[in-house]
Structure formats: structure tokens, C-alpha cells
Design a protein around this motif. Sequence first.
Motif, PDB file in Angstrom:
ATOM      1  N   THR A 141       0.847  -1.201   0.000  1.00 35.19           N
ATOM      2  CA  THR A 141       0.000   0.000   0.000  1.00 35.19           C
ATOM      3  C   THR A 141       0.880   1.248   0.000  1.00 35.19           C
ATOM      4  O   THR A 141       2.089   1.184   0.202  1.00 35.19           O
ATOM      5  N   MET A 194      -7.756  -8.762   1.215  1.00 39.29           N
ATOM      6  CA  MET A 194      -8.353  -7.837   0.249  1.00 39.29           C
ATOM      7  C   MET A 194      -7.292  -6.978  -0.428  1.00 39.29           C
ATOM      8  O   MET A 194      -7.350  -6.749  -1.640  1.00 39.29           O
ATOM      9  N   SER A 197      -5.350  -9.197  -2.900  1.00 36.53           N
ATOM     10  CA  SER A 197      -6.235  -9.597  -4.003  1.00 36.53           C
ATOM     11  C   SER A 197      -6.426  -8.434  -4.967  1.00 36.53           C
ATOM     12  O   SER A 197      -6.312  -8.605  -6.200  1.00 36.53           O
ATOM     13  N   TRP A 198      -6.710  -7.266  -4.418  1.00 37.40           N
ATOM     14  CA  TRP A 198      -6.919  -6.080  -5.266  1.00 37.40           C
ATOM     15  C   TRP A 198      -5.663  -5.746  -6.054  1.00 37.40           C
ATOM     16  O   TRP A 198      -5.726  -5.477  -7.262  1.00 37.40           O
ATOM     17  N   ARG A 199      -4.512  -5.785  -5.399  1.00 38.32           N
ATOM     18  CA  ARG A 199      -3.278  -5.421  -6.086  1.00 38.32           C
ATOM     19  C   ARG A 199      -2.911  -6.446  -7.166  1.00 38.32           C
ATOM     20  O   ARG A 199      -2.430  -6.084  -8.245  1.00 38.32           O
ATOM     21  N   SER A 202      -5.213  -5.957 -10.087  1.00 35.32           N
ATOM     22  CA  SER A 202      -4.956  -4.674 -10.751  1.00 35.32           C
ATOM     23  C   SER A 202      -3.626  -4.645 -11.486  1.00 35.32           C
ATOM     24  O   SER A 202      -3.526  -4.094 -12.591  1.00 35.32           O
ATOM     25  N   ASP A 208       2.273 -10.101  -4.792  1.00 39.95           N
ATOM     26  CA  ASP A 208       0.892 -10.176  -4.309  1.00 39.95           C
ATOM     27  C   ASP A 208       0.332 -11.584  -4.471  1.00 39.95           C
ATOM     28  O   ASP A 208      -0.430 -12.053  -3.623  1.00 39.95           O
TER      29      ASP A 208
END
Length: 275
Positions: A141, A194, A197-199, A202, A208
Motif C-alpha cells: 500500500t 483484500m 487480491s486487489w493489487r 490490478s 501479491d
Amino acid sequence: MLSSGFNRLDTIQSTEPKLTPENWCEVQPCRTIKLGQREIILTQPSSTFFVYGLGILTVGVGVYFWQIREDEASRLWWSLSLLLWGVGALLAGTSYQAFGYHIKCAGRETCTWTSWWEVIYLIFQQLSMDALLVAVAFSSTEGTLRSGLLGYAVVSAVAYTLLTFIGGFIPVRTLITFEWMIWVSAPIFLIICMVNSWRYLSFGNPIDLALLGTWTLLLLVMVAYWLYDKLGFTQKLWARDVWFSQNDVLHIGLILWMIYIATGVAHRVVDLPAA
């Protein structure tokens, strides 16, 4: 005054009201070891082997992260997380398994439910999860989200530690249970799942994916532990003089998890540059 506060924990009796020093070894395997003139009752010898093995391995992997940390804050916090986890496992194994009789039963009419060894283990385990959240915040992040996760980790660590000490001193059974610690850890687990998973969806970063594998494997280990416990396999096997408990399932699974972290994650973890 302080001493009496520590001693209040002993007033919580075992959840098995008939568990006494006399029948301690009837509900679980024991082995008596002689050291000079002293006899030591070792509780759950095989389980002791697994949990101590897990603790030593986890500390070793934590040291490995420290050695390869370089300038990566994420590796530093992985190291701290695993060191806390490993020491916590050793504390838990000492009281839940190896020397549980001497800590919770010897010299008493009935056995106590828990000990400060176990309370400190719970604190170390939760602090380990908080440190893990910090590690993921640095590797996955940036900006406001990173700041928010770091703040959450600090609040979680301080609040849980204070509440657990309160639970031990008053004492309050609910605040010093393994189940409560799991509930406090659950949001952290969901957050890191989360985030990674999102990274990965994306950006498709290998780190990741590796971390998603880490969380998936941990979830499978916890599900195996829960199913083994709910289906009563420990009691069924013990009735046949075979001791392989739900904790053994957990610890063996975590040993495999730790090997995966050391071989598949350690060198891939790097900091995401701050925005």
C-alpha cells in the motif's frame, strides 16, 4: 497488591470441573521423567514436539527475514511478526502441553483453567498479527491507505494488550480466550487478503500472488483445525490410545506454512515506494 493481581488468574477453574492432579493424565497422555531426585510430568509429549518445533522454526524464519532485511521495512516487520509468533508458540507449548501439569495442577485440589504463560502467548500472537499488517502496509500500500493501516495496527495492538491484561488481573475469562484473540485477528486477516487480491488483480505483481498463497494456506490450516476439533477426532483417537489432537493438526499445518513463507515469500517481499 501487584502479586495478588497476578494470582487472581488462578481463581478461574478449569472448564472441566473434575479435572484434578489425580486424573490429569487420564484425559491426555503424560510421561514421567526423572531428573535427579525430581520427577517431571511431561504432558502430551508428541504435541510438545510439534509445538516446540513450530516455535523454533518460526523464530528461525524470523531471524532469516532480519538477516535479509536490507533497507526493506516490510522485511523488518515480517521479522518482528515471526519472532513474536515463534516465542508465543514456545510459551503456549510450555503451558498448554509440556509443563501444563506443573503450571496448572501440581499442589492444587483442582486444576486452573489458564496461566500467565498462556495470557502472554495470546498477547504475543495478536502483536504478531499487528506487525504482519504493518509489513503488508509497507509492501502493498501507499499514501492514505498505508497511514490508515499503520494507525489501525497501533490501535489494535495497544487495545488488545490492555484488555488482555485487564482480563488476566480482574480476571475476565472472555478477554483471555483463544477464540476472542481469533476474532480480534480476523479483521487484520481480511484486510491483508483484500489488499493483496486487489493489487494482484490490478497489477499482476508476483509478490501479491505469493502473499495470496500465504493467506490461503493459513486459512486452509485453520479450517483443518476447526473441522478436526468439531468432528471430535481427538477424543475418538485417544479412546484407542492414539494421541493426535486438533492442536497437532494446527501446528503441523503451520510448520508447512512457515516453510512456504521462508522459501516462497521472504526474498520477494520489497517495499512499495510511498506515493
